[in-house]
Design a protein around this motif. Structure first.
Motif, PDB file in Angstrom:
ATOM      1  N   SER A 163      55.353  25.736  48.973  1.00 39.07           N
ATOM      2  CA  SER A 163      56.629  26.221  49.505  1.00 39.07           C
ATOM      3  C   SER A 163      56.471  26.655  50.955  1.00 39.07           C
ATOM      4  N   GLY A 164      55.312  27.252  51.291  1.00 36.54           N
ATOM      5  CA  GLY A 164      55.064  27.675  52.666  1.00 36.54           C
ATOM      6  C   GLY A 164      55.059  26.506  53.630  1.00 36.54           C
ATOM      7  N   ALA A 165      54.423  25.390  53.241  1.00 36.16           N
ATOM      8  CA  ALA A 165      54.390  24.211  54.111  1.00 36.16           C
ATOM      9  C   ALA A 165      55.796  23.648  54.315  1.00 36.16           C
ATOM     10  N   ILE A 166      56.627  23.703  53.282  1.00 31.84           N
ATOM     11  CA  ILE A 166      58.002  23.207  53.410  1.00 31.84           C
ATOM     12  C   ILE A 166      58.810  24.126  54.309  1.00 31.84           C
ATOM     13  N   ARG A 167      58.624  25.442  54.180  1.00 27.94           N
ATOM     14  CA  ARG A 167      59.317  26.372  55.071  1.00 27.94           C
ATOM     15  C   ARG A 167      58.948  26.099  56.535  1.00 27.94           C
ATOM     16  N   GLU A 168      57.673  25.827  56.781  1.00 31.28           N
ATOM     17  CA  GLU A 168      57.239  25.535  58.150  1.00 31.28           C
ATOM     18  C   GLU A 168      57.898  24.258  58.669  1.00 31.28           C
ATOM     19  N   ALA A 169      57.980  23.230  57.836  1.00 33.72           N
ATOM     20  CA  ALA A 169      58.620  21.978  58.258  1.00 33.72           C
ATOM     21  C   ALA A 169      60.092  22.207  58.568  1.00 33.72           C
ATOM     22  N   LEU A 170      60.781  22.976  57.739  1.00 33.19           N
ATOM     23  CA  LEU A 170      62.205  23.238  57.976  1.00 33.19           C
ATOM     24  C   LEU A 170      62.409  24.100  59.218  1.00 33.19           C
ATOM     25  N   ALA A 171      61.495  25.042  59.460  1.00 31.26           N
ATOM     26  CA  ALA A 171      61.623  25.908  60.631  1.00 31.26           C
ATOM     27  C   ALA A 171      61.553  25.111  61.924  1.00 31.26           C
ATOM     28  N   ARG A 172      60.817  24.015  61.917  1.00 34.57           N
ATOM     29  CA  ARG A 172      60.765  23.170  63.120  1.00 34.57           C
ATOM     30  C   ARG A 172      61.710  21.967  63.008  1.00 34.57           C
ATOM     31  N   SER A 173      62.610  22.020  62.027  1.00 31.53           N
ATOM     32  CA  SER A 173      63.637  20.983  61.813  1.00 31.53           C
ATOM     33  C   SER A 173      63.048  19.613  61.563  1.00 31.53           C
ATOM     34  N   ASP A 174      61.879  19.571  60.930  1.00 29.35           N
ATOM     35  CA  ASP A 174      61.261  18.299  60.551  1.00 29.35           C
ATOM     36  C   ASP A 174      61.711  17.972  59.131  1.00 29.35           C
ATOM     37  N   PHE A 175      62.953  17.480  59.020  1.00 27.18           N
ATOM     38  CA  PHE A 175      63.533  17.246  57.706  1.00 27.18           C
ATOM     39  C   PHE A 175      62.885  16.062  57.000  1.00 27.18           C
ATOM     40  N   ALA A 176      62.370  15.100  57.753  1.00 31.89           N
ATOM     41  CA  ALA A 176      61.695  13.964  57.135  1.00 31.89           C
ATOM     42  C   ALA A 176      60.426  14.420  56.418  1.00 31.89           C
ATOM     43  N   HIS A 177      59.649  15.295  57.067  1.00 34.28           N
ATOM     44  CA  HIS A 177      58.426  15.781  56.430  1.00 34.28           C
ATOM     45  C   HIS A 177      58.756  16.692  55.244  1.00 34.28           C
TER      46      HIS A 177
END
Length: 312
Positions: A163-177
């Motif tokens: 969940s932490g890795a997904i939060r980091e991806a969303l925080a930088r707006s990397d929706f594909a990742h």
């Protein structure tokens, strides 16, 4: 699927295969735990998920809680879709935080759930001060008559899915990742509320949804695709925030469809985020706001056209 809340005083299951965790977002790693449970499930077993509300980290750090990938209602829906037959949401408060590991196993897993198998992630800890681990669970299983299993870690490109890795991806707006980590596009689902209808007066009617997963991992203006219930996906632009330009206070998701405008009040709207356009901003006049909204719409249309997805 049955949903139970807090700590009951009755037996919930005659026998079960159990997994335990936060399950925020119900990502690919979480679904691997549930799949492992399914492989161990006998004909008379419940597939039970034990989870917590609020998230333990939010309880221990109330001034700096982690962002939420799913609201409690969304988490229940996702767990049901993943195959859970029983979801037990334990209230994480001071009393539960002080329950020892052995008492937790005895009360929750044995007495209430009749566990035959318990499936854990390799990093899962439980009980007061996180004193319980897989080795302790196996010893307690031998004592109480259940078997403890560890599920393999799920990785993507060498990164542990969490969940932490997904939060980091969303925080930088990397929706594909984030999509690859989740196993589905990140989305917010909720009932459409009746708002102030300011967008309609400005020529941009919106479907408004209250944001229940707080703090939100995304804020700003986005190109989105959204649908009502299980209908067709439609292109749009959305604002997720407190709307400083119009004096808003509560966190709200406002979705404007480009070429679709029926009355959606009370219907369930699912909104997927494709790309971030900008942060929220204050505008001195409504004219400035409308000019920016037109720019946002043009950018969102271009992004979604490049995606080449079909709305009908």
């Amino acid at each position: 699927m049955r949903v139970c809340r807090d700590r009951p005083v009755v037996r919930l299951s005659r026998s079960s295969v159990v997994t335990i965790g936060n399950f925020d977002g119900v990502h690919r790693g979480h679904r691997a735990l549930i799949d492992r449970c399914r492989s161990l499930q006998g004909s008379g077993d419940d597939l039970a998920v034990v989870t917590f509300e609020p998230l333990p980290l939010a309880f221990f750090r109330p001034d700096e809680p982690p962002s939420r990938l799913s609201s409690p209602a969304e988490r229940i829906r996702l767990l049901r879709e993943a195959g859970a037959g029983l979801v037990w949401i334990l209230r994480f408060d001071r009393r539960l935080a002080e329950v020892g590991a052995e008492e937790f196993v005895s009360d929750v897993l044995v007495e209430s759930l009749g566990a035959r198998h318990v499936v854990m992630g390799d990093d899962f800890r439980f009980g007061h001060k996180r004193q319980g681990d897989l080795a302790l669970m196996r010893r307690l299983g031998a004592r109480h008559g259940f078997e403890a299993h560890v599920a393999d870690t799920v990785t993507l490109d060498g990164q542990r899915i969490s969940s932490g890795a997904i939060r980091e991806a969303l925080a930088r707006s990397d929706f594909a990742h984030a999509t690859r980590l989740l196993g589905r596009p990140y989305a917010i689902t909720g009932r459409v509320l009746r708002g102030r209808q300011l967008g309609r007066r400005l020529g941009y009617p919106t479907a408004n949804v209250a944001v229940r997963a707080l703090p939100s991992p995304v804020l700003g203006v986005f190109a989105v695709r959204a649908r009502v219930a299980d209908g067709a996906w439609r292109a749009g632009v959305a604002n997720l925030g407190r709307r400083p330009a119009v004096g808003g206070e509560e966190l709200l998701l406002e979705v404007h469809f480009f070429d679709y405008g029926p009355d959606l009040y009370g219907q369930r709207l699912e909104t997927q985020f494709v790309a971030k356009l900008r942060d929220e901003a204050h505008f001195d006049t409504m004219e400035e706001l409308v000019r920016q909204m037109k720019k946002d719409e043009a950018r969102a249309r271009a992004i979604l056209n490049d995606e080449q997805w079909i709305t009908e």
